[in-house]
Scaffold this active site. Structure first.
Site, mmCIF file in Angstrom:
data_model
loop_
_atom_site.group_PDB
_atom_site.id
_atom_site.type_symbol
_atom_site.label_atom_id
_atom_site.label_comp_id
_atom_site.label_asym_id
_atom_site.label_seq_id
_atom_site.Cartn_x
_atom_site.Cartn_y
_atom_site.Cartn_z
ATOM 1 N N ARG B 228 -8.107 57.608 27.580
ATOM 2 C CA ARG B 228 -7.510 58.202 26.385
ATOM 3 C C ARG B 228 -7.300 59.697 26.568
ATOM 4 O O ARG B 228 -7.925 60.350 27.407
ATOM 5 C CB ARG B 228 -8.390 57.927 25.174
ATOM 6 N N HIS B 229 -6.421 60.244 25.752
ATOM 7 C CA HIS B 229 -6.145 61.678 25.758
ATOM 8 C C HIS B 229 -7.209 62.374 24.910
ATOM 9 O O HIS B 229 -7.565 61.852 23.853
ATOM 10 C CB HIS B 229 -4.753 61.906 25.164
ATOM 11 N N PRO B 230 -7.700 63.535 25.347
ATOM 12 C CA PRO B 230 -8.770 64.166 24.552
ATOM 13 C C PRO B 230 -8.327 64.633 23.171
ATOM 14 O O PRO B 230 -9.135 64.697 22.258
ATOM 15 C CB PRO B 230 -9.205 65.358 25.417
ATOM 16 N N PHE B 235 -3.286 57.462 22.293
ATOM 17 C CA PHE B 235 -2.734 57.819 23.610
ATOM 18 C C PHE B 235 -3.782 57.283 24.572
ATOM 19 O O PHE B 235 -4.748 57.961 24.901
ATOM 20 C CB PHE B 235 -2.630 59.349 23.696
#
Lengths: 396, 396
Positions: B228-230, B235
């Site tokens: 995942r995107h931080p 996302f």
């Protein structure tokens, strides 16, 4: 001894976010004059990326050092004309818009080349300038997924894993730099620039290493196998009392020393683990036996023992470890710069060490439009009044 | 239209295994004449790497295409003298022995430069030519561990994960190519070559992307957070009925469309998930709700729906998918060559697309010593009898 090998090379940089800016950063580190063209008022999207230090994006600062910033509204006819005039002075142009955007802005390779046939015009995009996916939006996660690297990265076959940094973007940036420099060499003899098209997805395919060769040779689709080596054992990561350790024992002598260091000499005598082929074949038996040894002591204790025994090993450094690692520091790979707004800031150094022209981080990342007057007066012969007028009109 | 931008550039290649050969392969793809110097009888270590196709290593074939092979015993004074004479004709020399080995062989930069000051001599190693670790053996796993990338790659903070291809080697190869080409540009004006020192570990530090900037700005040590995107949600990667899918929804409109496509319109109304910041903050609630939707259908069905809705998404291609992907094929990123011994073989293509001088895969990888006579007669003026005599003496 001080200047970079690309001193005197002028780069017009229309890039945003990561792949293109990374490429332009490499050229700037090596001495090129990189003029970053940004949208007025907001600039590169990544200027808004968190974390923000005193109003400046840490992300932006980390990959835009050494560049000059000029704002330009490319949709304004005056802005476009300024861009084209700047192109007359440039050796290299880099852009990483979605394919077609520069054409729509009237800023295609053909338009720049008509005025300056020596220009090298590089486009760095997710899927490249042609091919069925070329107009799709490209995010690093999606490109890593399509490029195969996720299918061979991860702890097990059910856990395809993204590489923790955006390597699809970064590899596209470095391959674009190679394309540009190769074209620059060719220009020395031909006198002509050319167009360079680099796609993140292509780069992912290019760096799969032996995965394609193995698949083609054997018909077996490679899967994530954690951190171990597919054909050497023990060559893997183990948990220790306080963290992890990587071990690389590529031959029987190292295996013997490892068994001694781990205080498990009987493993060396064990018929299941005699040869490397045996250890690979019986890894399911061997791994837990080694793991129960490694967990007995902290990482540093093992590293000391293995270093004494000449067994290749290393810790898994986190970022806090990396930025204070004596070797990393000795290689100038962690560098401090003073940003005019954000103050002291730490950046990765230059990984290309050249004896005669080492290059350097010339300056911190620019604030938005910092070099408007400097660049427009120096390159286009404008007066400060001309520049002010453009600013009032919103062109810059 | 046919030749590469580096046509006419002569590369003397002393490299083995991966980092150095990858660098030399890039130069060969771009038109350079790469003469690979190998140990008589066994050659590059990687000639023995499995899988083997009709006696030829798939691994070796995949990264040594387009090169010529000359055998040379560098410990034999005659072999050394031949190497130095070849250096008089070369523009570039690349080696990736452990630091000190070329010096011990009497083949240092100084020795080559004394005869040919224009030579660019590049050393590509694990830890570089100086620094406390410089003489340590460097394996990709160990360098990935020390370089920080493993500490930010993996499904969770307890599972640091190696990137599935040897990116420490490969990045060292590409940065070495950049260093060489930059030095080549500088030579045009200065007339002088120089020494290039690239370390795998330095390259790992250089490609950590925002990890260093985030750590420096916040003091928080980054950890593996899966795919995942931080700071953007959703996302991430999800499991589908038959595999996995990557989704990249960077704004509220894409989030709305995703809720509709997943047949979960109520999630869009849910107060916990209103804004991107909400979705990031409440990811632990959101992820299972999305996961239970994704699992309902196979990947291709979701991809079709998301494509229609304009939602960025992609599958996780395995290597079998990659080599038949229509886009990858349209970009010539999968190429067939006919090897004289192994027969038809498939390789990754060239990720740098140049409009005027596109380069090409000139030939399959050489068999050991294939070009002994050709190279020694052409470059050093030897006769076939001279070459036979050297072979009988074991020099080549």
């Amino acid at each position: 001894m001080l200047s970079g090998p690309l001193e005197g090379v002028i780069v017009l940089d229309f890039t945003r976010v990561l792949a293109g800016p990374f490429c332009a950063m490499i050229l700037a580190d090596l001495g090129a004059e990189v003029i970053k063209i940004e949208r007025p008022k907001t600039g590169d999207d990544s200027r808004a990326f968190t974390p923000i230090v005193k109003g400046e994006s840490a992300y932006f600062m980390s990959i835009n050092r050494g560049k000059k910033s000029v704002t330009l509204d490319l949709k304004n006819p005056k802005g476009r004309e300024i861009a084209l005039r700047m192109g007359e002075k440039a050796d290299i142009l880099i852009e990483n818009f979605k394919p077609g955007v520069m054409e729509k802005l009237g800023l295609s390779y053909e338009e720049f080349a008509a005025r300056n046939p020596r220009i090298i015009y590089a486009s760095c995009s997710g899927f490249g300038q042609y091919g069925p996916l070329s107009e799709k939006p490209a995010y690093d996660l999606i490109v890593q997924g399509l490029g195969g690297i996720m299918s061979i990265t991860g702890p097990d076959k059910n856990t395809p894993t993204k590489v923790g940094s955006s390597i699809a973007d970064i590899f596209a940036g470095v391959f674009t730099a190679i394309g540009i420099l190769a074209a620059l060499h060719h220009r020395e003899s031909s006198g002509k620039g050319q167009y360079v098209d680099v796609a993140m997805l292509d780069c992912m395919v290019a760096i799969l290493e032996n995965a394609i060769a193995r698949y083609v040779a054997t018909g077996v689709t490679p899967e994530p196998i954690g951190n171990r080596h597919p054909s050497i054992a023990p060559f893997a990561t183990f948990k220790t009392q306080d963290g992890h350790i990587n071990i690389a024992c590529g031959n029987n002598e190292l295996w013997r020393r490892l068994c001694v260091a781990l205080n498990r000499p009987h493993l060396y005598e064990d018929a299941r683990f005699k040869t490397n082929a045996d250890r690979v074949a019986n890894w399911a038996d061997l791994e837990p036996l080694l793991q129960e040894a490694f967990i007995e002591c902290p990482t540093e204790k093992w590293l000391k023992e293995f270093d004494d025994a000449g067994i290749p090993a290393g810790k898994i450094s986190n970022i806090a470890d990396v930025v204070k690692d004596p070797h990393v520091l000795a290689r100038d790979m962690i560098v401090n710069v003073v940003h005019p707004v954000a103050g002291n800031f730490t950046l990765p150094g230059i990984p290309i060490k050249l004896s005669m022209t080492p290059g350097k981080i010339k300056s911190p990342a620019p604030v938005l439009g910092q070099h408007n007057e400097e660049v427009l007066t120096e390159y286009l012969g404008m007066t400060p009044d001309d520049v002010n007028a453009l600013e009032e009109e919103g062109v810059i």
